[in-house]
Design a protein around this motif. Structure first.
Motif, mmCIF file in Angstrom:
data_model
loop_
_atom_site.group_PDB
_atom_site.id
_atom_site.type_symbol
_atom_site.label_atom_id
_atom_site.label_comp_id
_atom_site.label_asym_id
_atom_site.label_seq_id
_atom_site.Cartn_x
_atom_site.Cartn_y
_atom_site.Cartn_z
ATOM 1 N N ARG A 183 7.924 -13.205 14.104
ATOM 2 C CA ARG A 183 7.634 -11.778 14.223
ATOM 3 C C ARG A 183 8.895 -11.031 14.619
ATOM 4 O O ARG A 183 9.807 -11.593 15.224
ATOM 5 C CB ARG A 183 6.516 -11.529 15.232
ATOM 6 C CG ARG A 183 6.853 -11.914 16.662
ATOM 7 C CD ARG A 183 5.615 -11.787 17.537
ATOM 8 N NE ARG A 183 5.875 -12.164 18.919
ATOM 9 C CZ ARG A 183 4.945 -12.275 19.845
ATOM 10 N NH1 ARG A 183 3.654 -12.027 19.546
ATOM 11 N NH2 ARG A 183 5.263 -12.614 21.081
ATOM 12 N N GLN A 184 8.893 -9.763 14.255
ATOM 13 C CA GLN A 184 10.035 -8.916 14.595
ATOM 14 C C GLN A 184 9.536 -7.545 14.993
ATOM 15 O O GLN A 184 8.900 -6.845 14.184
ATOM 16 C CB GLN A 184 11.004 -8.815 13.421
ATOM 17 C CG GLN A 184 12.297 -8.111 13.767
ATOM 18 C CD GLN A 184 13.371 -8.322 12.706
ATOM 19 O OE1 GLN A 184 13.084 -8.716 11.576
ATOM 20 N NE2 GLN A 184 14.614 -8.089 13.086
ATOM 21 N N ALA A 185 9.823 -7.181 16.218
ATOM 22 C CA ALA A 185 9.475 -5.863 16.732
ATOM 23 C C ALA A 185 10.638 -4.910 16.507
ATOM 24 O O ALA A 185 11.780 -5.367 16.366
ATOM 25 C CB ALA A 185 9.141 -5.955 18.217
ATOM 26 N N PRO A 186 10.404 -3.615 16.474
ATOM 27 C CA PRO A 186 11.488 -2.658 16.242
ATOM 28 C C PRO A 186 12.611 -2.824 17.252
ATOM 29 O O PRO A 186 12.372 -2.893 18.460
ATOM 30 C CB PRO A 186 10.788 -1.307 16.401
ATOM 31 C CG PRO A 186 9.371 -1.571 16.059
ATOM 32 C CD PRO A 186 9.095 -2.956 16.553
ATOM 33 N N GLY A 187 13.820 -2.917 16.750
ATOM 34 C CA GLY A 187 14.985 -3.025 17.608
ATOM 35 C C GLY A 187 15.217 -4.401 18.203
ATOM 36 O O GLY A 187 16.124 -4.571 19.022
ATOM 37 N N LYS A 188 14.410 -5.375 17.798
ATOM 38 C CA LYS A 188 14.551 -6.721 18.342
ATOM 39 C C LYS A 188 14.833 -7.720 17.229
ATOM 40 O O LYS A 188 14.581 -7.456 16.053
ATOM 41 C CB LYS A 188 13.288 -7.123 19.099
ATOM 42 C CG LYS A 188 13.022 -6.286 20.342
ATOM 43 C CD LYS A 188 11.862 -6.851 21.135
ATOM 44 C CE LYS A 188 11.646 -6.080 22.411
ATOM 45 N NZ LYS A 188 10.533 -6.648 23.229
ATOM 46 N N ALA A 190 4.331 -6.154 16.140
ATOM 47 C CA ALA A 190 5.518 -6.539 15.368
ATOM 48 C C ALA A 190 5.112 -6.692 13.899
ATOM 49 O O ALA A 190 3.925 -6.666 13.563
ATOM 50 C CB ALA A 190 6.082 -7.863 15.874
ATOM 51 N N VAL A 191 6.122 -6.865 13.074
ATOM 52 C CA VAL A 191 5.875 -7.335 11.712
ATOM 53 C C VAL A 191 5.890 -8.858 11.761
ATOM 54 O O VAL A 191 6.831 -9.456 12.296
ATOM 55 C CB VAL A 191 6.938 -6.816 10.729
ATOM 56 C CG1 VAL A 191 6.687 -7.386 9.336
ATOM 57 C CG2 VAL A 191 6.940 -5.295 10.701
ATOM 58 N N TYR A 192 4.854 -9.468 11.216
ATOM 59 C CA TYR A 192 4.724 -10.913 11.233
ATOM 60 C C TYR A 192 5.077 -11.472 9.852
ATOM 61 O O TYR A 192 4.577 -10.984 8.826
ATOM 62 C CB TYR A 192 3.299 -11.309 11.622
ATOM 63 C CG TYR A 192 3.048 -11.179 13.099
ATOM 64 C CD1 TYR A 192 2.966 -9.923 13.702
ATOM 65 C CD2 TYR A 192 2.923 -12.303 13.912
ATOM 66 C CE1 TYR A 192 2.759 -9.793 15.061
ATOM 67 C CE2 TYR A 192 2.706 -12.185 15.274
ATOM 68 C CZ TYR A 192 2.634 -10.931 15.842
ATOM 69 O OH TYR A 192 2.432 -10.805 17.196
ATOM 70 N N TYR A 193 5.914 -12.496 9.881
ATOM 71 C CA TYR A 193 6.392 -13.128 8.664
ATOM 72 C C TYR A 193 6.015 -14.608 8.645
ATOM 73 O O TYR A 193 6.095 -15.274 9.680
ATOM 74 C CB TYR A 193 7.913 -13.045 8.568
ATOM 75 C CG TYR A 193 8.481 -11.661 8.554
ATOM 76 C CD1 TYR A 193 8.810 -11.005 9.742
ATOM 77 C CD2 TYR A 193 8.718 -11.003 7.345
ATOM 78 C CE1 TYR A 193 9.342 -9.730 9.735
ATOM 79 C CE2 TYR A 193 9.259 -9.720 7.328
ATOM 80 C CZ TYR A 193 9.571 -9.096 8.519
ATOM 81 O OH TYR A 193 10.106 -7.839 8.496
ATOM 82 N N CYS A 194 5.678 -15.110 7.477
ATOM 83 C CA CYS A 194 5.541 -16.555 7.342
ATOM 84 C C CYS A 194 6.754 -17.087 6.584
ATOM 85 O O CYS A 194 7.428 -16.344 5.859
ATOM 86 C CB CYS A 194 4.250 -16.944 6.639
ATOM 87 S SG CYS A 194 4.134 -16.454 4.914
#
Length: 127
Positions: free
Chosen positions: A38-43, A92-96
């Motif tokens: 996952r990726q949160a804004p600014g992280k 967050a945006v979650y990615y596989c």
């Protein structure tokens, strides 16, 4: 070319549950270890969970242990992430991601070791 398509994201309240799915277009899905990030804004992108080829071994980041469950259905070429007791910090945006492995028990936590990634699905948890 491997394609991964995530689904199941959305806007929920704290304490709610969501189940993400990631469908993979690979010939032999059981040859691949899978992971969720996952990726949160600014992280930076953060590891969340991983599962081995057969599904027999899993690994989680400490912040989601006891709340999230990764699983896979090799007959459906799909990996899931069941997320319970969601918190605002899970937003967050979650990615596989997928990587072909030769060992049955390999789980992968490092993003750079994965070969293919999905486009991501947004998860937003309101307080």
């Amino acid at each position: 070319q491997v394609q991964l398509v995530e689904s199941g994201g959305g806007l929920v309240q704290a304490g709610d549950s969501l189940k993400l799915a990631c469908a993979a277009s690979v010939r032999t899905f059981s040859n691949y270890a899978m992971g969720w990030f996952r990726q949160a804004p600014g992280k930076e992108r953060e590891f969340v969970a991983a599962v081995s080829r057969s599904g027999g071994r899993t690994f989680y980041v400490d912040s989601v242990k006891g709340r999230f469950t990764i699983s896979r259905d090799n007959a459906k070429n799909t990996v899931y992430l069941q997320m319970n007791s969601l918190k605002p910090e899970d937003t967050a945006v979650y990615y596989c991601a997928v990587k072909r492995t030769f060992a049955e028990t390999t789980v992968i936590r490092i993003p750079g070791e994965y070969d293919y990634w999905g486009q991501g699905t947004q998860v937003t948890v309101s307080s």
